[in-house]
Design an enzyme around this catalytic site. Structure first.
Site, PDB file in Angstrom:
ATOM      1  N   ASP A 154       0.592  -1.322  -0.223  1.00 23.10           N
ATOM      2  CA  ASP A 154       0.039   0.060  -0.300  1.00 23.10           C
ATOM      3  C   ASP A 154       0.563   1.064  -0.278  1.00 23.10           C
ATOM      4  OD1 ASP A 154      -2.661  -0.424  -0.666  1.00 23.10           O
ATOM      5  OD2 ASP A 154      -3.575  -0.294   1.762  1.00 23.10           O
ATOM      6  N   ASP A 166     -11.995  -7.120   9.861  1.00 25.84           N
ATOM      7  CA  ASP A 166     -11.396  -8.515  10.161  1.00 25.84           C
ATOM      8  C   ASP A 166     -12.799  -9.825  10.554  1.00 25.84           C
ATOM      9  OD1 ASP A 166     -10.935  -8.112  12.265  1.00 25.84           O
ATOM     10  OD2 ASP A 166      -8.973  -8.943  12.698  1.00 25.84           O
TER      11      ASP A 166
END
Length: 733
Positions: free
Chosen positions: A143, A446
């Site tokens: 990223d 998550d």
């Protein structure tokens, strides 16, 4: 014999009956005691209002704290209702040519906080999994768009041409080079006395040191950027030198396009880009997700996971197989509770006995189609698919079972479609992050993604082999522990106050006990409220002679003492049953108190501020750089108190309150003689002081650099004492 082998199960689930009985018996006894406690409080509230009117507010605050503690305790019991263990038999899996393909997703965001060499070790360990190499595809998401990371990937690929055959030839268990060549573990096995092995090992060590030097000496002025175009590169070489024609997994570097004007959704956004890009390149039916510092400590995890994913009895509804997070750098006594013992040795086993554990960010094998939401209900209308999944025809074609792509294996491949899928604009007007892929409503993607999967009827499995399959780097200083915790608990609590509240959204979509497990995860940061109250109100009342608990001679005194001891002894029992020690138990009690008054509180406040639109979501990677001085203190079980003042001030203030009020309370008891009225309040103050003794040690005794700075401590202590004196004057007036 072959027919019998086909009927043998790939895994077996065992209910832990003795622990189940012990847990349910404790629930019954403890809840009965809580019932008597509430009776005492309510009866006292309505029967003696006149005598207690002067301190009714204090009394109500303590009662409210007891209600919150009981509420969280009830949620936590769901984990202990049906704990299970699982056995698995990878030797019963089909032949390699019949195994499904696997894509591995590894995410990194900052080459400074997440050192490139460590990331490459994770990549190499994933490439070396004991799985057919032609069915293994490794994707690294960068990223930061860092040239340093891209260079590291290319150098790691060159090293892998030698490293993978070496691991296969000598059946190496630990296939992370850094861990293998360290002195932490001897993995020489049956070949330890072989001259050929020792020669090959030395050669590999020299090659790894060359890789290490190459990455360390790469130009440091090539810094990463948070505003960059898309880069996708299939790592490959035209010429293979000195390698015995070994098959290699594919390795793909992906740096998605990022612009300040477009939200990038942190890790969830990076994973969704990998999900789309991999779909048109390898399209494996199963995906392994790894953090960049969570290397594969054992090569067999993929086969273990397939023991569940290929089980005909559970595979149709099974979304993911979750492995525990374990860490290679945790000290014996784990003073910061970084290995999260309670979660991965108790709670996830308990959820596994229901419908499966929560998705835990790393170390899970997930079925690709489970992440596509309700795509199957869209029929065959291409326009509906595009409104749902975006404009890529190639990606939509990848949803069909017979779709194959040769992009990875081709030479000089054209990557126009993957570039489109990794662009900033691709998700605009689609369901990505809302109903498809990893969800964007929370920085703890998550938890939320796993929660919605369970709400949609999917299940999960907890797999814990005797040898840790994945090892990461635990946080080893107090400041990083609390900063990381603030981010986690903010993300978790915001899921408890949005439309995905587990107590409202969950019960109609999943078993009630399963929804209670998810609810505990979202609401346990509320420990901050009762902990702040019980660390101040009873102590201030002790100083002023105001009793808040029954006398020693009162029968209800036994109820309060029993509840206190029951909670502590149950925690101690669980620590000892999971291989811990008395020291571990005290450390967990301490860090729970410290987190409750700091990062639990700040996490809840952040979530509330984001809820009303005052703050924006933020995500800072945890610093993975090793600091020798901090590591030394940690291994000596000494807290590093060089933390931010927003963490140190509450700790010092509350400890000062407890010490001062305890001394004042003892003086009052000796002077007035009402020790029986104040016994529980004295006991509470003593318990807090004893458990948090290392803070006193860091302030008074220690002389090392990790001690508490007097420049911070003295003003806080003086201000707290002045505050207590002021409260005393008001009371006397």
């Amino acid at each position: 014999m072959e027919a019998n082998q086909e009927t043998l199960p790939l895994n077996i689930c065992h209910v832990r009956k003795l622990l189940l009985i012990m847990n349910r018996l404790h629930m019954f006894i403890h809840s009965t005691a809580l019932g008597f406690l509430f009776y005492y409080r309510v009866y006292f509230l309505f029967q003696e209002p006149e005598t207690k009117r002067s301190h009714l507010l204090s009394w109500l605050l303590v009662f409210s704290s007891e209600i919150i503690l009981s509420f969280i305790w009830i949620l936590d019991r769901a984990y202990r209702w049906r704990p299970v263990l699982r056995s698995f038999f990878p030797e019963r899996l089909p032949e390699d040519d019949k195994l499904p393909a696997i894509d591995v997703f590894i995410c990194t965001a900052d080459p400074i906080k997440e050192p490139t060499l460590d990331v490459m070790n994770t990549v190499l360990s994933a490439m070396a999994l004991d799985y057919p190499p032609e069915k293994l595809h490794v994707y690294l998401s960068d990223d930061g768009g860092s040239p340093m990371t891209l260079h590291g990937v290319k150098e790691a690929w060159k090293f892998a041409r030698w490293w993978l055959p070496f691991c296969r030839r000598y059946r190496i268990n630990n296939r992370c080079p850094k861990a293998y060549f360290s002195a932490l573990e001897n993995d020489d096995g049956d070949f330890s006395r072989s001259n050929m092995y020792m020669a090959d090992r030395q050669k590999m060590k020299e090659m790894y040191e060359a890789l290490e030097e190459e990455i360390k000496t790469f130009r440091k002025d090539k810094v990463f950027s948070r505003d960059h175009s898309c880069i996708i590169e299939v790592i490959q070489e035209d010429i293979i030198e000195g390698v015995d024609n070994a098959k290699m997994p594919s390795l793909v570097y992906v740096s998605r396009e990022k612009k300040p004007s477009h939200p990038h959704h942190f890790k969830a956004g990076a994973l969704n880009v990998l999900l789309r890009v991999s779909a048109v390149m390898s399209n494996s039916p199963y995906i392994l997700v790894l953090d960049c510092d969570m290397f594969c400590n054992d090569p067999t995890s993929a086969r273990y996971a397939m023991c569940f994913h290929l089980d005909a009895k559970i595979s149709s509804s099974l979304a993911f197989v979750q492995f525990p997070q374990k860490f290679h750098n945790i000290s014996k006594n784990d003073i910061y509770d970084c290995k999260l013992r309670s979660i991965f040795t108790l709670q996830w086993q308990g959820m596994d006995g229901l419908k499966g554990p929560v998705m835990s960010g790393t170390g899970f094998y997930i079925k690709r189609v489970s992440l596509y939401g309700n795509c199957s209900s869209k029929g065959t209308d291409l326009l509906q698919f595009k409104e749902y999944l975006g404009s890529s025809n190639e990606f939509i074609r990848s949803l069909t079972q017979n779709y194959k792509s040769d992009l990875v294996s081709g030479q000089n491949v054209l990557l126009e479609e993957p570039h489109l899928l990794a662009s900033c604009e691709y998700e605009i007007g689609t369901k990505w992050g809302n109903e498809v892929g990893f969800l964007y409503y929370s920085v703890v993607e998550d938890y939320l993604t796993g929660f919605i999967l369970h709400c949609n009827g999917w299940t999960s499995v907890f797999c814990e082999p005797s040898r840790p399959q994945f090892l990461g780097s635990g946080t080893t200083n107090l400041n990083d522990v609390l900063i990381q915790g603030t981010r986690w608990y903010c993300g978790l609590f915001e899921n408890g106050i949005n439309r995905f509240c587990p107590l409202i959204y969950g019960p109609s979509r999943m078993p009630f006990l399963q929804s209670l497990c998810f609810a505990w995860l979202t609401y346990f940061p509320l420990y901050c409220l009762p902990l702040w109250c019980l660390a101040t109100i009873p102590q201030l009342c002790l100083l002023n002679g105001i009793p808040l608990y029954p006398k020693v001679s009162d029968p209800f005194f036994i109820i309060f003492i029993f509840i206190f001891l029951s909670a502590l002894l149950k925690h101690l029992q669980e620590v000892l049953l999971t291989g811990g020690t008395l020291h571990n138990w005290i450390n967990e009690q301490r860090i729970w108190m410290v987190k409750s008054i700091t990062c639990y509180l700040y996490g809840c406040l952040d979530a509330l501020l984001k809820k009303i639109g005052i703050r924006e979501a933020s995500f800072l990677p945890t610093n993975k750089l090793e600091d020798h001085e901090q590591t030394l203190l940690y291994q000596m079980d000494k807290y590093d108190f060089r933390a931010s003042n927003i963490f140190m001030v509450p700790m010092l203030a509350l400890l000062t309150i407890n010490i001062t009020c305890f001394l004042g309370g003892v003086y009052r008891v000796l002077l007035v003689g009402d020790w029986d009225k104040m016994f529980i309040q004295l006991l509470l103050a003593v318990f807090i002081i004893i458990v948090n003794y290392p803070i006193i040690e860091g302030l008074v005794i220690r002389k090392d650099k990790g001690r508490i700075s007097h420049l911070v401590a003295i003003p806080v202590i003086m201000a707290t004492v002045v505050f207590l004196a002021f409260c005393k004057l008001l009371r006397n007036a």
